[in-house]
Write an enzyme that holds these catalytic residues in place. Sequence first.
Site, PDB file in Angstrom:
ATOM      1  CG  LEU A 157      -2.048   1.040   1.169  1.00 43.80           C
ATOM      2  CD1 LEU A 157      -3.167   0.604   0.228  1.00 43.80           C
ATOM      3  CD2 LEU A 157      -2.613   1.300   2.563  1.00 43.80           C
ATOM      4  CB  THR A 239      -0.680  -3.003 -12.536  1.00 45.24           C
ATOM      5  OG1 THR A 239      -0.881  -2.590 -11.177  1.00 45.24           O
ATOM      6  CG2 THR A 239      -1.994  -3.436 -13.143  1.00 45.24           C
ATOM      7  CB  ALA A 240       3.829  -4.428  -9.236  1.00 46.94           C
ATOM      8  NE  ARG A 241       9.276  -2.589 -13.201  1.00 49.61           N
ATOM      9  CZ  ARG A 241       8.543  -1.518 -13.478  1.00 49.61           C
ATOM     10  NH1 ARG A 241       7.242  -1.644 -13.697  1.00 49.61           N
ATOM     11  NH2 ARG A 241       9.110  -0.333 -13.576  1.00 49.61           N
ATOM     12  CD  GLU A 270       6.992  -6.369 -19.300  1.00 48.82           C
ATOM     13  OE1 GLU A 270       6.417  -6.646 -18.238  1.00 48.82           O
ATOM     14  OE2 GLU A 270       7.296  -5.233 -19.649  1.00 48.82           O
ATOM     15  CG  HIS A 288       5.058  -2.712 -18.743  1.00 50.58           C
ATOM     16  ND1 HIS A 288       6.268  -3.185 -18.297  1.00 50.58           N
ATOM     17  CD2 HIS A 288       4.742  -1.678 -17.895  1.00 50.58           C
ATOM     18  CE1 HIS A 288       6.653  -2.478 -17.247  1.00 50.58           C
ATOM     19  NE2 HIS A 288       5.745  -1.566 -16.985  1.00 50.58           N
TER      20      HIS A 288
HETATM   21  P1  NAP Z   1       5.842   2.926  -3.413  1.00 53.59           P
HETATM   22  O1  NAP Z   1       5.043   4.137  -3.117  1.00 53.59           O
HETATM   23  O2  NAP Z   1       7.274   2.893  -3.036  1.00 53.59           O
HETATM   24  O3  NAP Z   1       5.087   1.678  -2.742  1.00 53.59           O
HETATM   25  C1  NAP Z   1       5.658   0.409  -2.706  1.00 53.59           C
HETATM   26  C2  NAP Z   1       4.927  -0.465  -1.717  1.00 53.59           C
HETATM   27  O4  NAP Z   1       5.545  -1.755  -1.746  1.00 53.59           O
HETATM   28  C3  NAP Z   1       4.973   0.007  -0.260  1.00 53.59           C
HETATM   29  O5  NAP Z   1       3.730  -0.266   0.339  1.00 53.59           O
HETATM   30  C4  NAP Z   1       6.050  -0.875   0.349  1.00 53.59           C
HETATM   31  O6  NAP Z   1       5.836  -1.117   1.732  1.00 53.59           O
HETATM   32  C5  NAP Z   1       5.841  -2.160  -0.394  1.00 53.59           C
HETATM   33  N1  NAP Z   1       7.043  -3.011  -0.359  1.00 53.59           N
HETATM   34  C6  NAP Z   1       8.336  -2.634  -0.492  1.00 53.59           C
HETATM   35  N2  NAP Z   1       9.151  -3.689  -0.374  1.00 53.59           N
HETATM   36  C7  NAP Z   1       8.348  -4.765  -0.172  1.00 53.59           C
HETATM   37  C8  NAP Z   1       8.603  -6.153   0.060  1.00 53.59           C
HETATM   38  N3  NAP Z   1       9.870  -6.622   0.090  1.00 53.59           N
HETATM   39  N4  NAP Z   1       7.547  -6.976   0.241  1.00 53.59           N
HETATM   40  C9  NAP Z   1       6.280  -6.490   0.242  1.00 53.59           C
HETATM   41  N5  NAP Z   1       5.982  -5.179   0.047  1.00 53.59           N
HETATM   42  C10 NAP Z   1       7.004  -4.334  -0.153  1.00 53.59           C
HETATM   43  O7  NAP Z   1       5.831   2.586  -4.973  1.00 53.59           O
HETATM   44  P2  NAP Z   1       4.723   3.001  -6.072  1.00 53.59           P
HETATM   45  O8  NAP Z   1       5.062   4.336  -6.626  1.00 53.59           O
HETATM   46  O9  NAP Z   1       3.369   2.772  -5.519  1.00 53.59           O
HETATM   47  O10 NAP Z   1       5.052   1.934  -7.228  1.00 53.59           O
HETATM   48  C11 NAP Z   1       4.934   0.548  -6.971  1.00 53.59           C
HETATM   49  C12 NAP Z   1       5.470  -0.271  -8.135  1.00 53.59           C
HETATM   50  O11 NAP Z   1       4.556  -0.214  -9.220  1.00 53.59           O
HETATM   51  C13 NAP Z   1       6.784   0.242  -8.743  1.00 53.59           C
HETATM   52  O12 NAP Z   1       7.913  -0.227  -8.014  1.00 53.59           O
HETATM   53  C14 NAP Z   1       6.738  -0.299 -10.143  1.00 53.59           C
HETATM   54  O13 NAP Z   1       7.465  -1.495 -10.243  1.00 53.59           O
HETATM   55  C15 NAP Z   1       5.258  -0.556 -10.403  1.00 53.59           C
HETATM   56  N6  NAP Z   1       4.754   0.252 -11.518  1.00 53.59           N
HETATM   57  C16 NAP Z   1       4.261  -0.364 -12.635  1.00 53.59           C
HETATM   58  C17 NAP Z   1       3.771   0.410 -13.684  1.00 53.59           C
HETATM   59  C18 NAP Z   1       3.212  -0.212 -14.928  1.00 53.59           C
HETATM   60  O14 NAP Z   1       3.334   0.378 -15.997  1.00 53.59           O
HETATM   61  N7  NAP Z   1       2.573  -1.357 -14.868  1.00 53.59           N
HETATM   62  C19 NAP Z   1       3.812   1.804 -13.614  1.00 53.59           C
HETATM   63  C20 NAP Z   1       4.307   2.384 -12.459  1.00 53.59           C
HETATM   64  C21 NAP Z   1       4.772   1.614 -11.414  1.00 53.59           C
HETATM   65  P3  NAP Z   1       6.550  -0.185   2.837  1.00 53.59           P
HETATM   66  O15 NAP Z   1       5.919   1.163   2.723  1.00 53.59           O
HETATM   67  O16 NAP Z   1       6.221  -0.882   4.117  1.00 53.59           O
HETATM   68  O17 NAP Z   1       8.007  -0.178   2.490  1.00 53.59           O
END
Ligand code: NAP
Length: 322
Positions: A157, A239-241, A270, A288
């Site tokens: 989250l 939608t993450a990785r 990918e 993606h």
């Molecule tokens: P963010 O604000 O940094 O949020 C990441 C979340 O992941 C936080 O809740 C974090 O928890 C949690 N997390 C970190 N390490 C973890 C672990 N080892 N196990 C479980 N949870 C963990 O990042 P965001 O901006 O929301 O982006 C998230 C991801 O979306 C990106 O890293 C990217 O890979 C992906 N993304 C995909 C697309 C697409 O085109 N499909 C576009 C944009 C982003 P804590 O707060 O407790 O650390």
Amino acid sequence: MGHIYLTRPLGDVVEQFRQQLPAQLRVHHTSEFPPDRTELLEAVRGAGAIISLVTDRIDAEVLDAAGDQLKVVANVAVGYDNIDLDAAAERNVTVTNTPGVLDDAVADLTLALLLATTRRVAEGDRFIRTGTEWIWSPEGYVGLDVSAGATLGIVGLGRIGMAVAKRAQAFGMNIVATGRRAHDDDARSFGVRPASSMHELLRVADIVSLHCPLTPETKHLIGAEQLASMKPGSYLINTARGPLVDEEALADALDSGHLSGAGLDVHEFEPQTNSRLRTMEQVVMLPHIGSAGDATRNEMAALAFRNTIAVLSGEQPLTPVE
Ligand code: NAP
């Protein structure tokens, strides 16, 4: 200072910034394909900045090919799993990303995938296109009622996860989530209940949606064991990785009927996609496109340019990766 190398043309936004850049801009010749390894190693030689995309692997070899004058790698993405951060730090190269500007676009696409999967939208569309004779049927394409109290499990989250929670609340879903912010007031205002553990989230969620970064710890976060812990008949949205999910294990869980469906914007290998998943009607797969809103893509590129200008001008970047 060295030139600025941009690994793909990024449309009009490039012209908006060209005049303000403190160094010459060199842009890869086509947006269709990234530079191959040889082209990349050659093009970065002597660069002061590299503006990279998720398709560019920026590792020690690329940093060394660039040379000592390289100051910044500005990734046009919030994820930075394509960049070797340790190698950059060892060479005093700043790495920046584009957090925040794409949260809504990715959250929107997450809901699109969630609905397309649970309500069998893509499957129905494919059926209509066959031209097969049909008539409305009480059992035709029945799926999950997400608005009737289904539980969404948000793994991670963070910024995007929170934007997904906001939308899920509007749909009347129960929301359970992992991540530090699950205990925040924001989360509470969106009706989020913090999960006591990942295992609990997997056990109670009708739909599990992944929003954490790809790191060595999160590779195959969802494997055979986690899939087996998921509720029978549940759905997985990613939608993450791609590498967060062991796709062969996912195909097994779908084949056995333990999972009802999956919606995948990202893929383990990918741009290759899993040949078993591709044949499954209950799987929706996208190329993606999580951040692929027109304004969002421009804002991402603009932020990467601003970060580049800041570092090359000796100032603090707006969004460094720390
Ligand atoms: P963010 O604000 O940094 O949020 C990441 C979340 O992941 C936080 O809740 C974090 O928890 C949690 N997390 C970190 N390490 C973890 C672990 N080892 N196990 C479980 N949870 C963990 O990042 P965001 O901006 O929301 O982006 C998230 C991801 O979306 C990106 O890293 C990217 O890979 C992906 N993304 C995909 C697309 C697409 O085109 N499909 C576009 C944009 C982003 P804590 O707060 O407790 O650390």
